[in-house]
Design a protein around this motif. Structure first.
Motif, PDB file in Angstrom:
ATOM      1  N   PHE A 106       0.828  -1.207   0.000  1.00  0.00           N
ATOM      2  CA  PHE A 106       0.000   0.000   0.000  1.00  0.00           C
ATOM      3  C   PHE A 106       0.865   1.262   0.000  1.00  0.00           C
ATOM      4  CE2 PHE A 106      -3.678  -2.363   2.256  1.00  0.00           C
ATOM      5  CZ  PHE A 106      -4.065  -2.887   1.038  1.00  0.00           C
ATOM      6  N   MET A 107       1.951   1.250   0.764  1.00  0.00           N
ATOM      7  CA  MET A 107       2.845   2.412   0.802  1.00  0.00           C
ATOM      8  C   MET A 107       3.412   2.721  -0.580  1.00  0.00           C
ATOM      9  SD  MET A 107       4.927   1.500   4.279  1.00  0.00           S
ATOM     10  CE  MET A 107       4.038   1.026   5.784  1.00  0.00           C
ATOM     11  N   ILE A 108       3.782   1.675  -1.299  1.00  0.00           N
ATOM     12  CA  ILE A 108       4.312   1.872  -2.653  1.00  0.00           C
ATOM     13  C   ILE A 108       3.216   2.371  -3.582  1.00  0.00           C
ATOM     14  CG2 ILE A 108       5.333   0.699  -4.640  1.00  0.00           C
ATOM     15  CD1 ILE A 108       6.751  -1.152  -2.686  1.00  0.00           C
ATOM     16  N   MET A 109       2.015   1.815  -3.459  1.00  0.00           N
ATOM     17  CA  MET A 109       0.904   2.253  -4.305  1.00  0.00           C
ATOM     18  C   MET A 109       0.530   3.700  -4.022  1.00  0.00           C
ATOM     19  SD  MET A 109      -1.530  -1.124  -4.113  1.00  0.00           S
ATOM     20  CE  MET A 109      -2.856  -0.287  -4.965  1.00  0.00           C
ATOM     21  N   LEU A 110       0.524   4.092  -2.743  1.00  0.00           N
ATOM     22  CA  LEU A 110       0.143   5.451  -2.390  1.00  0.00           C
ATOM     23  C   LEU A 110       1.193   6.463  -2.823  1.00  0.00           C
ATOM     24  CD1 LEU A 110      -1.298   4.870   1.202  1.00  0.00           C
ATOM     25  CD2 LEU A 110      -2.584   5.458  -0.849  1.00  0.00           C
ATOM     26  N   LEU A 131      -5.947   8.975  -9.593  1.00  0.00           N
ATOM     27  CA  LEU A 131      -4.670   9.432 -10.131  1.00  0.00           C
ATOM     28  C   LEU A 131      -4.027   8.409 -11.060  1.00  0.00           C
ATOM     29  CD1 LEU A 131      -3.104  11.031  -6.907  1.00  0.00           C
ATOM     30  CD2 LEU A 131      -4.593  12.076  -8.621  1.00  0.00           C
ATOM     31  N   ARG A 132      -4.398   7.136 -10.887  1.00  0.00           N
ATOM     32  CA  ARG A 132      -3.850   6.025 -11.676  1.00  0.00           C
ATOM     33  C   ARG A 132      -2.345   5.864 -11.503  1.00  0.00           C
ATOM     34  NH1 ARG A 132      -7.644   4.140 -15.243  1.00  0.00           N
ATOM     35  NH2 ARG A 132      -9.452   5.506 -15.550  1.00  0.00           N
ATOM     36  N   ARG A 133      -1.836   6.358 -10.403  1.00  0.00           N
ATOM     37  CA  ARG A 133      -0.416   6.212 -10.058  1.00  0.00           C
ATOM     38  C   ARG A 133      -0.260   6.711  -8.628  1.00  0.00           C
ATOM     39  NH1 ARG A 133       0.712  10.876 -14.330  1.00  0.00           N
ATOM     40  NH2 ARG A 133      -1.452  10.326 -14.733  1.00  0.00           N
ATOM     41  N   GLY A 134       0.955   6.569  -8.099  1.00  0.00           N
ATOM     42  CA  GLY A 134       1.211   7.065  -6.764  1.00  0.00           C
ATOM     43  C   GLY A 134       1.192   8.580  -6.701  1.00  0.00           C
TER      44      GLY A 134
END
Length: 344
Positions: free
Chosen positions: A260-264, A309-312
């Motif tokens: 989740f941290m990487i995705m956020l 956003l479709r990205r972090g």
């Protein structure tokens, strides 16, 4: 390939820039307790350092190499438990226990990675999860050594290091800051090294990398071991701070939080996972204070960022700034077409 420009005939300019930024970050973090003396903020930042190392090390696999690991928290827990058990024995110092924890975790990652990196895509992801749950089961069932569900009991002693009393909260915080910054610099240098760019080639086109003579399995194993060792340092910091180690460190939800941290934050920018760590830890801290619906709020925020956003978040801001600079840049004049006159 020509070597990069050198400064003072010794260090590459990129390394000097990274060291300068690291020193600036070190100064800022060390100044935080002076400007904001509240203990809660200092404690929050130590959690941020520990889980930030977990997320950053996982991104070496996910973002840099294209290996999505669902079991990375196993090495986080390994570092915490090995360090805690050695310190409870009373026979070693903190630096020796830390080196043993990192070295032991690296050996564990070497054994597990030798099996996992030969698999691809979803098979790699699930076998890493299987190994993590196996380690979690050992922690829970080996009550005589690990304390089982209760974790390591009796606390972890903090003997002085070079005259520094780690029982003092400010000294402990400063030590965590230094370790965190050094680890981030080490991961940065690995990602910018020829080894790191080889991993990017493997991520983008493993068949071409193999055709060019790259030992793909060995390269993946190398970064797998290094990422596990970096995650173990995060576990050491957390164990030292909370004075214990708990089976939750090795549970699948901890690996999920790292994902989740990487995705956020995003995996495109090097420091993107740290942005995600800060966001997730802030949500965990404040949401649990004001509402009991922690999972609902956290899930909504993740959906908003991923679908909206479709990205972090860091990747989105970076792309937005790049687009804005491109619009402001003066466009090159278009040459007028040359018209040839016809003979009369």
């Amino acid at each position: 390939m020509r070597p990069g420009p050198l400064r003072s005939g010794l260090l590459p300019s990129g390394l000097l820039r990274d060291l300068a930024l690291a020193l600036a970050a070190l100064a800022v973090f060390l100044a935080v307790p002076v400007v904001f003396p509240q203990p809660a903020l200092r404690d929050f930042l130590i959690y941020f350092f520990a889980y930030g190392l977990l997320a950053m090390s996982l991104n070496l696999l996910v973002g840099l190499t294209g290996l999505v690991s669902f079991g990375h928290a196993a090495y986080f827990a390994s570092g915490a438990y090995v360090f805690g058990l050695l310190m409870q024995s009373g026979r070693v110092s903190i630096p020796v226990a830390t080196l043993a924890a990192v070295g032991g975790t690296a050996i564990l990652a070497l054994v597990i990675g030798a099996i996992c990196v030969r698999l691809k895509e979803i098979y790699f992801s699930f076998i890493t999860l299987a190994f993590q749950m196996f380690i979690h089961s050992i922690i829970v069932t080996w009550v005589g050594l690990t304390g089982g569900d209760q974790g390591l009991r009796g606390g972890i002693p903090r003997p002085p290091i070079l005259g520094l009393d780690l029982n003092d909260a400010r000294t402990l915080y400063g030590t965590c800051v230094v370790v965190f910054v050094v680890c981030i610099v080490a991961m940065r240098q690995v990602s910018q090294s020829p080894f790191g760019y080889t991993l990017r080639m493997i991520r983008d086109n493993p068949a071409r990398a193999n055709f060019l003579g790259v030992n793909v399995v060995l390269m993946k194993l190398g970064i797998f071991v290094f990422a596990g060792a970096m995650a173990s340092i995060g576990g050491v910091l957390l164990a030292l701070f909370v004075s214990g180690a708990y089976p939750e460190f090795a549970f699948w939800t901890t690996s999920g939080e790292a994902i989740f941290m990487i995705m956020l934050g995003g995996m495109k920018l090097f420091l993107g996972p740290l942005v995600g760590t800060l966001l997730l830890q802030t949500l965990n801290h404040f949401v649990t204070i004001y509402t009991e619906y922690h999972g609902l709020v956290l899930g909504s925020v993740i959906l908003l960022i991923v679908l909206g956003l479709r990205r972090g978040l860091a990747d989105y801001l970076y792309d937005w700034l790049q687009d804005r600079r491109a619009r402001r840049a003066p466009s090159a004049p278009v040459p007028e077409p040359v018209v040839k006159s016809r003979p009369v």
